[in-house]
Design a protein around this motif. Structure first.
Motif, PDB file in Angstrom:
ATOM      1  N   THR A 176       0.828  -1.211   0.000  1.00 20.35           N
ATOM      2  CA  THR A 176       0.000   0.000   0.000  1.00 20.35           C
ATOM      3  C   THR A 176       0.866   1.267   0.000  1.00 20.35           C
ATOM      4  N   ASP A 177       2.124   1.127   0.424  1.00 25.45           N
ATOM      5  CA  ASP A 177       3.025   2.291   0.415  1.00 25.45           C
ATOM      6  C   ASP A 177       3.344   2.767  -1.005  1.00 25.45           C
ATOM      7  N   ASN A 178       3.097   1.939  -1.981  1.00 24.00           N
ATOM      8  CA  ASN A 178       3.358   2.353  -3.356  1.00 24.00           C
ATOM      9  C   ASN A 178       2.288   3.308  -3.885  1.00 24.00           C
ATOM     10  N   PHE A 179       1.241   3.484  -3.101  1.00 28.47           N
ATOM     11  CA  PHE A 179       0.119   4.322  -3.538  1.00 28.47           C
ATOM     12  C   PHE A 179      -0.040   5.521  -2.593  1.00 28.47           C
ATOM     13  N   ARG A 180      -0.622   6.607  -3.133  1.00 24.32           N
ATOM     14  CA  ARG A 180      -0.887   7.780  -2.295  1.00 24.32           C
ATOM     15  C   ARG A 180      -2.226   8.359  -2.735  1.00 24.32           C
ATOM     16  N   THR A 181      -3.035   8.774  -1.756  1.00 26.29           N
ATOM     17  CA  THR A 181      -4.331   9.393  -2.052  1.00 26.29           C
ATOM     18  C   THR A 181      -4.173  10.900  -2.015  1.00 26.29           C
ATOM     19  N   GLU A 182      -4.753  11.579  -2.998  1.00 27.05           N
ATOM     20  CA  GLU A 182      -4.691  13.037  -2.965  1.00 27.05           C
ATOM     21  C   GLU A 182      -5.992  13.602  -3.517  1.00 27.05           C
ATOM     22  N   THR A 183      -6.240  14.830  -3.212  1.00 28.78           N
ATOM     23  CA  THR A 183      -7.448  15.485  -3.703  1.00 28.78           C
ATOM     24  C   THR A 183      -7.038  16.696  -4.519  1.00 28.78           C
ATOM     25  N   VAL A 184      -7.599  16.791  -5.708  1.00 17.47           N
ATOM     26  CA  VAL A 184      -7.296  17.935  -6.570  1.00 17.47           C
ATOM     27  C   VAL A 184      -8.607  18.586  -6.980  1.00 17.47           C
ATOM     28  N   THR A 185      -8.541  19.863  -7.272  1.00 16.25           N
ATOM     29  CA  THR A 185      -9.715  20.558  -7.785  1.00 16.25           C
ATOM     30  C   THR A 185      -9.640  20.575  -9.299  1.00 16.25           C
ATOM     31  N   LEU A 186     -10.674  20.035  -9.931  1.00 13.27           N
ATOM     32  CA  LEU A 186     -10.677  19.970 -11.391  1.00 13.27           C
ATOM     33  C   LEU A 186     -11.033  21.326 -11.970  1.00 13.27           C
ATOM     34  N   PRO A 187     -10.499  21.665 -13.133  1.00 14.50           N
ATOM     35  CA  PRO A 187     -10.874  22.929 -13.780  1.00 14.50           C
ATOM     36  C   PRO A 187     -12.302  22.841 -14.319  1.00 14.50           C
ATOM     37  N   ALA A 188     -12.842  23.965 -14.703  1.00 20.64           N
ATOM     38  CA  ALA A 188     -14.160  23.969 -15.361  1.00 20.64           C
ATOM     39  C   ALA A 188     -14.028  23.277 -16.719  1.00 20.64           C
ATOM     40  N   ILE A 189     -15.093  22.600 -17.143  1.00 19.35           N
ATOM     41  CA  ILE A 189     -15.031  21.928 -18.442  1.00 19.35           C
ATOM     42  C   ILE A 189     -15.122  22.944 -19.573  1.00 19.35           C
ATOM     43  N   GLU A 190     -14.498  22.572 -20.683  1.00 20.33           N
ATOM     44  CA  GLU A 190     -14.514  23.453 -21.856  1.00 20.33           C
ATOM     45  C   GLU A 190     -15.437  22.859 -22.911  1.00 20.33           C
ATOM     46  N   ASP A 191     -15.620  23.591 -23.966  1.00 19.71           N
ATOM     47  CA  ASP A 191     -16.435  23.093 -25.081  1.00 19.71           C
ATOM     48  C   ASP A 191     -15.946  21.726 -25.559  1.00 19.71           C
ATOM     49  N   GLY A 192     -16.867  20.786 -25.722  1.00 14.88           N
ATOM     50  CA  GLY A 192     -16.497  19.453 -26.192  1.00 14.88           C
ATOM     51  C   GLY A 192     -16.169  18.493 -25.055  1.00 14.88           C
ATOM     52  N   GLU A 193     -16.090  19.014 -23.845  1.00 16.31           N
ATOM     53  CA  GLU A 193     -15.736  18.167 -22.698  1.00 16.31           C
ATOM     54  C   GLU A 193     -16.966  17.842 -21.852  1.00 16.31           C
ATOM     55  N   PHE A 194     -16.779  16.862 -20.988  1.00 20.16           N
ATOM     56  CA  PHE A 194     -17.814  16.570 -19.995  1.00 20.16           C
ATOM     57  C   PHE A 194     -17.149  16.072 -18.721  1.00 20.16           C
ATOM     58  N   LEU A 195     -17.902  16.175 -17.641  1.00 19.17           N
ATOM     59  CA  LEU A 195     -17.417  15.769 -16.318  1.00 19.17           C
ATOM     60  C   LEU A 195     -18.163  14.506 -15.899  1.00 19.17           C
ATOM     61  N   VAL A 196     -17.422  13.522 -15.390  1.00 19.13           N
ATOM     62  CA  VAL A 196     -18.075  12.302 -14.900  1.00 19.13           C
ATOM     63  C   VAL A 196     -17.772  12.095 -13.426  1.00 19.13           C
ATOM     64  N   ARG A 197     -18.704  11.396 -12.780  1.00 18.87           N
ATOM     65  CA  ARG A 197     -18.393  10.843 -11.457  1.00 18.87           C
ATOM     66  C   ARG A 197     -18.276   9.339 -11.661  1.00 18.87           C
ATOM     67  N   VAL A 198     -17.242   8.761 -11.112  1.00 19.47           N
ATOM     68  CA  VAL A 198     -16.973   7.334 -11.313  1.00 19.47           C
ATOM     69  C   VAL A 198     -17.840   6.515 -10.369  1.00 19.47           C
TER      70      VAL A 198
END
Lengths: 343, 343
Positions: free
Chosen positions: B19-41
């Motif tokens: 588990t030490d090979n992994f790290r959890t982090e939180t980032v703020t995503l930018p606003a979506i642009e034309d042609g893009e979409f946002l998903v929740r997994v």
């Protein structure tokens, strides 16, 4: 009644064969019957596959039984006949074995045209080694014009033919052979672009030399040896490369097994590069012989395909010549002159 | 602005990942642009190939860079969109990685029909593992009706599908899996004719068990593991058998390499039995996805193909679930529930 002198398997080798594994004996052949004919053998071909037949192991062919005549391809002259398809005086190619004379009913025997090429080629470039090279390159190796191929045992009976056929397909052709003399021959006579001397390399440095010789990577590997050459080529195989597995002479007598590359590294290459590895034996492809002769016969006849023979004189020298060949001591197709040329 | 919690590669594993090979982090995503979409997994799929991406080694795909989000197939819901092909509310399958949210322009993303089957199957029997099984069985394994197949990792995401597709082709289907519970499941739920527990065998006794289970020999081996299973199957392969090399999980973290069968024995099998061994990766076969869906989709929809999922709850548990899966601890397709089902 005709006496045949022949060499039989006296004992099974433990590792490398020795001359003690063979015994010479003379038998009196019976009179031929209807449909049969008697031949005197002129040429005996010695080939690496024979080593496998000396072991009592499950393989693609039955082992030679103890006391039986050693198997082998031959070129012979019909000297007595009660079979109109094989009249006296005809030159024939057949598997009569390590013997001076034999009786046949014609099964698996073909007539050789002595005007097309020297008759010994019927067991060489225009015989089993030749069609092995042709099938292995095209059907198993799936070789395409302009690709790069590495040929192990590059000056051997099969390899020398693979290299020339590959060159005729405008491939980049890299040979691996034992010693500078063979490499020189591969380049100057057989037309290889490059030839690497495996005596001068371990697996790692041979791998580096191949990388340099094949700047676009290796698409086809014609595999006859196993051992360090396989290891060296594997690391240089291109994605979707093909390995035609025709033999593994480096491992035939059990040597080098401990030094072999670990299987996981090989498997990883197969997986990540999506390699296709296929074994073949030529006996299953003999139905293509007419196609092979039609395409390759003229190339031998007009000299586009060249070849070299290493000739042992006399059937009695066949065991030593065979042992030497397994160690790479031959230079060119190993033949034994068993009888005089036809008049 | 949306925050995404994600798991990145903190360090490269030395052998088995921890588990030490992994790290959890939180980032703020930018606003979506034309042609893009946002998903929740909603679903993250964990698959053995990810182990390879953690190494900095040349492979068929680039390694995950240190600090980058771990790669992974996901099923997600579009929650914001400036792309009319992917409107809000649609369920999509794409490689969004080990993350709760992602922005996409639609490349490599497909719409999932939630009425056909549970949406998690878009990363399972109707996703990458499913088409891997289908291509590996038919195109690489060249499986024919009535032949005998051995499937390693028989209850895994891919293996379980291979077994069922092979059974639908009237093949004799022999599984190899770890433990009696998995074997029981393979026979009772997946329809295997027989399943052998590799925990109960070494290579030799597993070979004998396969010989007994496959009285006519083995025509196709679906290879995902390497190790003793490979060794056991090899000795039972029929002449002209095929080995579809899909993975080698037993060797992924470097263990077992010393115990591997010597290469010459493997090469001898390939040569004398004229085997065809071919590696493949599914990414090169995705153009067949429509054919696959047309043939296999209905079989999942009407229950002819069954499947089992092993579900880890919450993205934070993905690393441990992944490590457990590499050790064979999962039972069924390993999934991580990252978000709630769509309303």
């Amino acid at each position: 009644m005709t006496d045949a002198t022949r060499i039989v398997l006296a004992s099974r080798p433990d590792g490398k064969p020795t001359t003690d594994n063979f015994r010479t004996e003379t038998v009196t052949l019976p009179a031929i019957e209807d449909g049969e004919f008697l031949v005197r053998v002129i040429w005996l071909s010695l080939d690496p596959y024979m080593r496998g037949r000396m072991d009592d192991a499950k393989s693609y062919a039955k082992p030679v039984a103890l006391g039986d005549v050693m198997e082998g391809g031959t070129v012979a002259e019909v000297i007595e006949s009660r079979n109109s398809d094989f009249p006296v005086g005809k030159i024939v190619a057949g598997s009569f074995g390590w013997t001076t004379h034999a009786i046949s009913n014609g099964d698996g025997v073909r007539i050789v045209d002595p005007d097309m090429a020297p008759i010994s080629t019927a067991q060489g470039v225009l015989g089993m080694p030749g069609i092995t090279a042709w099938v292995g390159l095209n059907d198993i190796g799936r070789a395409k014009d302009g690709e790069t191929i590495v040929v192990s045992a590059a000056t051997g009976a099969v390899g020398g033919m693979v290299g020339q056929l590959a060159k005729a397909k405008n491939m980049r052709v890299i040979g691996v052979a034992g010693g500078p003399e063979k490499c020189d021959y591969a380049i100057k006579e057989l037309g290889y672009d490059l030839c690497l001397d495996h005596h001068a390399h371990d697996a790692k440095s041979l791998g580096k030399a191949i990388a340099k010789a094949a700047p676009d990577g290796v698409d086809v590997y014609f595999e006859s040896v196993g051992g360090k050459t396989l290891e060296a080529v594997l690391g240089n195989m291109n994605i979707h490369g093909r390995i035609a597995v025709c033999g593994m002479i480096a491992w035939y007598s059990g040597q080098g097994v401990k030094d072999a590359q670990p299987l996981p590294a090989v498997w990883r290459n197969i997986l990540t590069k999506r390699l296709l590895v296929e074994g073949f034996i030529i006996f299953e492809h003999f139905h293509k012989f007419p196609d092979f002769m039609a395409q390759v016969g003229p190339m031998v006849g007009d000299g586009r395909i060249t070849y070299r023979e290493d000739i042992a004189e006399g059937l009695e020298n066949a065991p030593q010549a065979f042992i030497d060949m397994l160690g790479g001591g031959n230079f060119g197709k190993q033949m034994v002159r068993v009888g005089a040329d036809p008049k």
